[in-house]
Design a protein around this motif. Structure first.
Motif, PDB file in Angstrom:
ATOM      1  N   PRO A   1      -1.150  -4.582  -6.328  1.00  8.96           N
ATOM      2  CA  PRO A   1      -1.236  -6.005  -6.549  1.00  8.96           C
ATOM      3  C   PRO A   1       0.174  -6.780  -5.982  1.00  8.96           C
ATOM      4  CG  PRO A   1      -1.099  -5.039  -8.379  1.00  8.96           C
ATOM      5  CD  PRO A   1      -0.943  -3.792  -7.734  1.00  8.96           C
ATOM      6  N   TYR A   2       0.987  -5.901  -5.588  1.00  8.02           N
ATOM      7  CA  TYR A   2       2.208  -6.707  -4.958  1.00  8.02           C
ATOM      8  C   TYR A   2       2.883  -5.784  -3.937  1.00  8.02           C
ATOM      9  CZ  TYR A   2       3.551  -4.155  -9.119  1.00  8.02           C
ATOM     10  OH  TYR A   2       3.524  -2.778 -10.009  1.00  8.02           O
TER      11      TYR A   2
ATOM     12  N   PRO B   1      10.702   0.434  -5.948  1.00  8.94           N
ATOM     13  CA  PRO B   1      10.933  -1.002  -6.213  1.00  8.94           C
ATOM     14  C   PRO B   1      10.001  -2.126  -5.756  1.00  8.94           C
ATOM     15  CG  PRO B   1      12.913  -0.141  -5.339  1.00  8.94           C
ATOM     16  CD  PRO B   1      11.587   1.025  -4.967  1.00  8.94           C
ATOM     17  N   LYS B   2       9.685  -3.022  -6.685  1.00  8.83           N
ATOM     18  CA  LYS B   2       8.944  -3.989  -6.018  1.00  8.83           C
ATOM     19  C   LYS B   2       9.595  -5.134  -5.169  1.00  8.83           C
ATOM     20  CE  LYS B   2       6.410  -5.022 -10.457  1.00  8.83           C
ATOM     21  NZ  LYS B   2       6.192  -6.022 -11.467  1.00  8.83           N
TER      22      LYS B   2
ATOM     23  N   SER C   1       8.147 -10.184  -4.745  1.00 11.95           N
ATOM     24  CA  SER C   1       7.022 -10.004  -5.759  1.00 11.95           C
ATOM     25  C   SER C   1       7.558  -9.854  -7.023  1.00 11.95           C
ATOM     26  CB  SER C   1       6.677  -8.624  -5.277  1.00 11.95           C
ATOM     27  OG  SER C   1       6.236  -8.598  -4.042  1.00 11.95           O
ATOM     28  N   ARG C   2       9.163  -9.805  -7.570  1.00 11.34           N
ATOM     29  CA  ARG C   2       9.484  -9.906  -8.808  1.00 11.34           C
ATOM     30  C   ARG C   2       9.301 -11.141  -9.576  1.00 11.34           C
ATOM     31  NH1 ARG C   2      15.214  -6.576  -7.229  1.00 11.34           N
ATOM     32  NH2 ARG C   2      14.025  -4.851  -6.282  1.00 11.34           N
TER      33      ARG C   2
ATOM     34  N   GLU D   1       0.742  -1.192  -0.022  1.00  8.01           N
ATOM     35  CA  GLU D   1       0.188  -0.014  -0.157  1.00  8.01           C
ATOM     36  C   GLU D   1       0.976   1.259  -0.164  1.00  8.01           C
ATOM     37  OE1 GLU D   1      -4.035   0.340   2.166  1.00  8.01           O
ATOM     38  OE2 GLU D   1      -2.596   1.429   3.463  1.00  8.01           O
ATOM     39  N   ILE D   2       0.440   2.260  -0.836  1.00  3.08           N
ATOM     40  CA  ILE D   2       1.267   3.346  -0.783  1.00  3.08           C
ATOM     41  C   ILE D   2       0.011   4.432  -0.156  1.00  3.08           C
ATOM     42  CG2 ILE D   2       3.061   3.438  -2.314  1.00  3.08           C
ATOM     43  CD1 ILE D   2       1.382   4.308  -4.462  1.00  3.08           C
ATOM     44  N   ARG D   3       0.685   5.638   0.525  1.00  2.00           N
ATOM     45  CA  ARG D   3      -0.527   6.539   0.835  1.00  2.00           C
ATOM     46  C   ARG D   3       0.366   7.958   0.902  1.00  2.00           C
ATOM     47  NH1 ARG D   3      -4.750   6.239   4.228  1.00  2.00           N
ATOM     48  NH2 ARG D   3      -5.270   8.142   5.290  1.00  2.00           N
TER      49      ARG D   3
END
Lengths: 158, 132
Positions: A117-118, A139-140, A144-145, A80-82
């Motif tokens: 989604p990741y 970066p993932k 998740s990569r 999540e990003i906020r």
């Protein structure tokens, strides 16, 4: 009582059109057809955001004109990003000798979170605010990569 | 369906003249009138200082700012805004002292000061006491 034609999708869409048109006319009359920055986002007074994938990075772009870097709070936690933004110095009042002829620009505070989604590698998120545009490279997380799976070959016959 | 057309109408002004870039936006503006002049603020995120062009010609203020297209073009997960040049024209009715117009750009916010000519400035007139 309830005739099948009434429920048919064709008829429902014909009913919807005038409603949509009158709503569009209402929105135009309220906003005078002016380009509102707020209208570019999904919710009024929320700046629009673009999210793109580039390899193993997720790039975020958000237009934040007139916002100082210290008033931007970007947090990445797991998937999540906020983004929280305060816009403090935009004048909203007028003195007796002043008169606002137009007030179109958004002001105030907003907060928005996006579920991804990741998961992200939160430690290595980099962000900059230049010319009123926030750009963040996220970066993932390693797990998740995409992982290339090696195929086991058949044993070669001698 | 109709919602999309409203968005386009409000945000995406399509070019009608040949010399105007194909994709451009009208930036949102605040205009404040004071006794000695007008102040115009425009939101032009992404525009660079050297690229902003402001012209004032017989009462028409034109602001143009090209914005470079993003270098990376890849599949977007979320695309809520499009990038294009800024362009907006204002008709100013107050008499403006053209030589004194100034502008500054900071954090994607353009502030243009348009001072009124001396003749147009509001002036307080003192009333003298007459002989009784």
């Amino acid at each position: 009582m309830f005739s099948p034609e009434f429920a048919s999708p064709v008829l429902l869409s014909t009913c919807r059109r005038p409603v949509d048109e009158s709503l569009a006319g209402f929105i135009d009359s309220v906003f005078d057809g002016r380009p509102l920055w707020a209208n570019r986002g999904p919710v009024p007074h929320m700046p629009a955001m673009n999210l793109r994938e580039q390899g193993d990075n997720l790039l975020l772009e958000c237009e934040l004109p007139g916002v100082a870097p210290e008033d931007v709070d970007l947090q990445a936690t797991g998937d999540e990003i906020r983004l929280t933004v305060k816009r403090k110095d935009r004048a909203t009042s007028e003195k007796p000798s002043q008169k606002w002829l137009r007030r179109e620009r958004a002001c105030g505070q907003f907060s928005r979170s996006i579920k991804l989604p990741y998961e992200l590698d939160a430690e290595n998120v980099q962000a900059s605010l230049q010319d009123g545009v926030l750009r963040a490279s996220m970066p993932k997380a390693p797990h998740s990569r995409p992982h290339r799976v090696k195929l086991l070959g058949r044993e070669t016959r001698s | 369906m109709s919602t999309t057309s409203v968005e386009i109408k409000n945000n995406r002004a399509q070019a009608s003249q040949p010399n105007v870039p194909a994709k451009w936006f009208e930036p949102a503006a605040d205009i404040l009138e004071e006794h000695d002049g007008l102040s115009v603020w425009l939101d032009v995120p992404g525009a660079r200082h050297d690229d902003v062009a402001i012209t004032f010609d017989s009462g028409t203020l034109t602001v143009e700012a090209p914005v470079a297209a993003p270098a990376v073009r890849s599949a977007g997960l979320l695309e809520e805004y499009d990038i294009g040049d800024y362009r907006r024209t204002f008709r100013i009715h107050a008499p403006i002292d053209v030589s004194a117009i100034s502008a500054e750009l900071a954090n994607g916010e353009l502030h243009i000061r348009l001072p009124k000519t001396n003749a147009a400035k509001a002036r307080k007139i003192a009333v003298k006491a007459g002989a009784a």
